[in-house]
Write a protein that holds these residues in place. Structure first.
Motif, PDB file in Angstrom:
ATOM      1  N   LEU A   1       1.063  -1.227   0.009  1.00  0.00           N
ATOM      2  CA  LEU A   1       0.033  -0.025  -0.061  1.00  0.00           C
ATOM      3  C   LEU A   1       0.951   1.211  -0.028  1.00  0.00           C
ATOM      4  O   LEU A   1       2.183   1.150   0.375  1.00  0.00           O
ATOM      5  N   TYR A   2       0.179   2.360  -0.328  1.00  0.00           N
ATOM      6  CA  TYR A   2       0.746   3.777  -0.227  1.00  0.00           C
ATOM      7  C   TYR A   2       2.105   3.844  -1.207  1.00  0.00           C
ATOM      8  O   TYR A   2       2.881   4.642  -0.817  1.00  0.00           O
ATOM      9  N   GLY A   3       1.777   3.118  -2.137  1.00  0.00           N
ATOM     10  CA  GLY A   3       3.145   3.570  -3.262  1.00  0.00           C
ATOM     11  C   GLY A   3       4.519   2.830  -2.816  1.00  0.00           C
ATOM     12  O   GLY A   3       5.288   3.070  -3.493  1.00  0.00           O
ATOM     13  N   GLY A   4       4.363   1.798  -2.092  1.00  0.00           N
ATOM     14  CA  GLY A   4       5.593   1.084  -1.909  1.00  0.00           C
ATOM     15  C   GLY A   4       6.379   1.337  -0.649  1.00  0.00           C
ATOM     16  O   GLY A   4       5.828   1.892   0.355  1.00  0.00           O
ATOM     17  N   GLU A   5       7.679   0.930  -0.613  1.00  0.00           N
ATOM     18  CA  GLU A   5       8.424   1.313   0.522  1.00  0.00           C
ATOM     19  C   GLU A   5       8.564   2.685   0.794  1.00  0.00           C
ATOM     20  O   GLU A   5       8.853   3.589  -0.204  1.00  0.00           O
ATOM     21  N   THR A   6       8.623   3.217   2.147  1.00  0.00           N
ATOM     22  CA  THR A   6       8.794   4.604   2.483  1.00  0.00           C
ATOM     23  C   THR A   6       9.890   4.524   3.362  1.00  0.00           C
ATOM     24  O   THR A   6      10.046   3.569   4.404  1.00  0.00           O
ATOM     25  N   GLU A   7      10.706   5.508   3.362  1.00  0.00           N
ATOM     26  CA  GLU A   7      11.889   5.693   4.187  1.00  0.00           C
ATOM     27  C   GLU A   7      11.400   6.243   5.694  1.00  0.00           C
ATOM     28  O   GLU A   7      10.437   6.741   5.759  1.00  0.00           O
ATOM     29  N   LEU A   8      11.998   5.581   6.763  1.00  0.00           N
ATOM     30  CA  LEU A   8      11.716   5.686   8.028  1.00  0.00           C
ATOM     31  C   LEU A   8      11.914   7.228   8.360  1.00  0.00           C
ATOM     32  O   LEU A   8      11.519   7.547   9.399  1.00  0.00           O
ATOM     33  N   SER A   9      12.848   7.953   7.468  1.00  0.00           N
ATOM     34  CA  SER A   9      12.950   9.200   8.146  1.00  0.00           C
ATOM     35  C   SER A   9      11.689  10.207   7.899  1.00  0.00           C
ATOM     36  O   SER A   9      11.716  11.393   8.440  1.00  0.00           O
ATOM     37  N   VAL A  10      10.869   9.939   7.236  1.00  0.00           N
ATOM     38  CA  VAL A  10       9.638  10.483   7.346  1.00  0.00           C
ATOM     39  C   VAL A  10       8.802  10.676   8.593  1.00  0.00           C
ATOM     40  O   VAL A  10       7.935  11.316   8.733  1.00  0.00           O
ATOM     41  N   TYR A  11       9.251   9.671   9.466  1.00  0.00           N
ATOM     42  CA  TYR A  11       8.653   9.720  10.655  1.00  0.00           C
ATOM     43  C   TYR A  11       9.827  10.149  11.812  1.00  0.00           C
ATOM     44  O   TYR A  11      11.041   9.927  11.616  1.00  0.00           O
ATOM     45  N   GLU A  12       9.379  10.936  12.753  1.00  0.00           N
ATOM     46  CA  GLU A  12       9.867  11.338  13.939  1.00  0.00           C
ATOM     47  C   GLU A  12      10.455  10.182  14.938  1.00  0.00           C
ATOM     48  O   GLU A  12      11.268  10.067  15.410  1.00  0.00           O
ATOM     49  N   ALA A  13       9.406   9.338  15.169  1.00  0.00           N
ATOM     50  CA  ALA A  13       9.448   8.567  16.194  1.00  0.00           C
ATOM     51  C   ALA A  13       8.405   7.379  16.177  1.00  0.00           C
ATOM     52  O   ALA A  13       7.413   7.554  15.469  1.00  0.00           O
ATOM     53  N   PHE A  14       8.650   6.064  16.928  1.00  0.00           N
ATOM     54  CA  PHE A  14       7.682   5.268  17.005  1.00  0.00           C
ATOM     55  C   PHE A  14       7.463   5.381  18.578  1.00  0.00           C
ATOM     56  O   PHE A  14       8.087   5.890  19.286  1.00  0.00           O
ATOM     57  N   ALA A  15       6.234   4.962  18.752  1.00  0.00           N
ATOM     58  CA  ALA A  15       5.679   5.337  20.247  1.00  0.00           C
ATOM     59  C   ALA A  15       4.558   3.813  20.406  1.00  0.00           C
ATOM     60  O   ALA A  15       4.202   3.615  19.662  1.00  0.00           O
ATOM     61  N   ILE A  16       4.629   3.555  21.735  1.00  0.00           N
ATOM     62  CA  ILE A  16       3.761   2.530  22.138  1.00  0.00           C
ATOM     63  C   ILE A  16       2.650   3.311  22.993  1.00  0.00           C
ATOM     64  O   ILE A  16       2.995   4.044  23.896  1.00  0.00           O
ATOM     65  N   LYS A  17       1.597   3.188  22.581  1.00  0.00           N
ATOM     66  CA  LYS A  17       0.362   3.706  23.500  1.00  0.00           C
ATOM     67  C   LYS A  17      -0.784   2.616  23.751  1.00  0.00           C
ATOM     68  O   LYS A  17      -1.185   1.999  23.134  1.00  0.00           O
ATOM     69  N   SER A  18      -1.300   2.817  25.063  1.00  0.00           N
ATOM     70  CA  SER A  18      -2.596   2.057  25.319  1.00  0.00           C
ATOM     71  C   SER A  18      -3.616   2.734  25.032  1.00  0.00           C
ATOM     72  O   SER A  18      -3.854   3.977  24.957  1.00  0.00           O
ATOM     73  N   SER A  19      -4.697   1.934  24.426  1.00  0.00           N
ATOM     74  CA  SER A  19      -5.828   2.428  24.200  1.00  0.00           C
ATOM     75  C   SER A  19      -7.141   1.486  24.687  1.00  0.00           C
ATOM     76  O   SER A  19      -6.696   0.315  25.044  1.00  0.00           O
ATOM     77  N   SER A  20      -8.268   1.993  24.851  1.00  0.00           N
ATOM     78  CA  SER A  20      -9.046   1.293  25.609  1.00  0.00           C
ATOM     79  C   SER A  20      -9.722   0.074  24.485  1.00  0.00           C
ATOM     80  O   SER A  20     -10.242  -0.653  24.899  1.00  0.00           O
ATOM     81  N   CYS A  21      -9.657   0.532  23.365  1.00  0.00           N
ATOM     82  CA  CYS A  21     -10.595  -0.408  22.305  1.00  0.00           C
ATOM     83  C   CYS A  21      -9.630  -1.589  22.131  1.00  0.00           C
ATOM     84  O   CYS A  21      -9.929  -2.600  22.036  1.00  0.00           O
ATOM     85  N   TRP A  22      -8.240  -1.448  21.394  1.00  0.00           N
ATOM     86  CA  TRP A  22      -7.584  -2.491  20.726  1.00  0.00           C
ATOM     87  C   TRP A  22      -6.522  -2.584  21.740  1.00  0.00           C
ATOM     88  O   TRP A  22      -5.442  -3.439  21.506  1.00  0.00           O
ATOM     89  N   GLY A  23      -6.383  -2.195  23.116  1.00  0.00           N
ATOM     90  CA  GLY A  23      -5.187  -2.588  23.881  1.00  0.00           C
ATOM     91  C   GLY A  23      -3.854  -1.695  23.579  1.00  0.00           C
ATOM     92  O   GLY A  23      -4.017  -0.580  23.418  1.00  0.00           O
ATOM     93  N   VAL A  24      -2.870  -2.174  23.410  1.00  0.00           N
ATOM     94  CA  VAL A  24      -1.561  -1.488  23.282  1.00  0.00           C
ATOM     95  C   VAL A  24      -1.122  -1.476  21.813  1.00  0.00           C
ATOM     96  O   VAL A  24      -1.376  -2.622  21.276  1.00  0.00           O
TER      97      VAL A  24
END
Length: 174
Positions: free
Chosen positions: A108-131
């Protein structure tokens, strides 16, 4: 840059990722894709049943709402459209690119994307889907996306959230 926030369980800047060995590939599956495809289709089927069995013609003649079968067709289309356009798997290669794949394995989204377009990865808790995993986009990437997708610019958020089935594996890999 992203600062650590109390809304995240963990955060890791993309530029701080360790350099990985060549040809290292990490695959993670998104949870609930098939369930949400069924839920989307069943929402349309609810309209079908209500119209087909609930609408009566003159003098109580039944069924008068043969046209409600269009909702069955829409349910089928919605089911397959959800599976075709929603990420079901992400792949991170060599800690430098990320790819999103649909339920059928198409990129999807036109193929591979460089990770440099993202600042960070984060882990977040959610009430619907868990973590879940949160990809935080850079301001430059946000501006590019809003320029390319003008009619949908208001729908594009800084955070891209995915509920991974194997979030524990993601935590150990990164």
């Amino acid at each position: 840059m992203v600062s650590s926030s109390s809304s995240y369980d963990a955060i890791r800047n993309v530029n701080e990722l360790p350099s990985s060995s060549a040809n290292s590939t990490f695959d993670y599956h998104v949870k609930g894709v098939l369930l949400m495809a069924f839920a989307t289709a069943f929402a349309q089927l609810g309209a079908f049943f209500e119209c087909f069995f609930g609408i009566r013609g003159p003098n109580g003649k039944w069924p008068e709402a043969w046209w409600s079968f269009c909702f069955v067709a829409v349910a089928i289309v919605q089911f397959f459209n959800y599976l075709q356009t929603t990420p079901a798997k992400i792949t991170i290669r060599d800690n430098s690119t990320i790819s999103f794949f649909n339920y059928y394995g198409k990129c999807l989204y036109g193929g591979e994307t460089e990770l440099s377009v993202y600042e960070a990865f984060a882990i977040k808790s959610s009430s619907c889907w868990g973590v879940g995993l949160v990809l935080i986009r850079t301001d430059e990437h946000m501006a590019n996306m809003k320029e390319q997708h003008k009619c949908c610019a208001g729908c594009i958020g800084k955070e891209y959230c995915l509920a991974l089935r194997d979030i524990a594996k993601f935590r150990t890999d990164f």
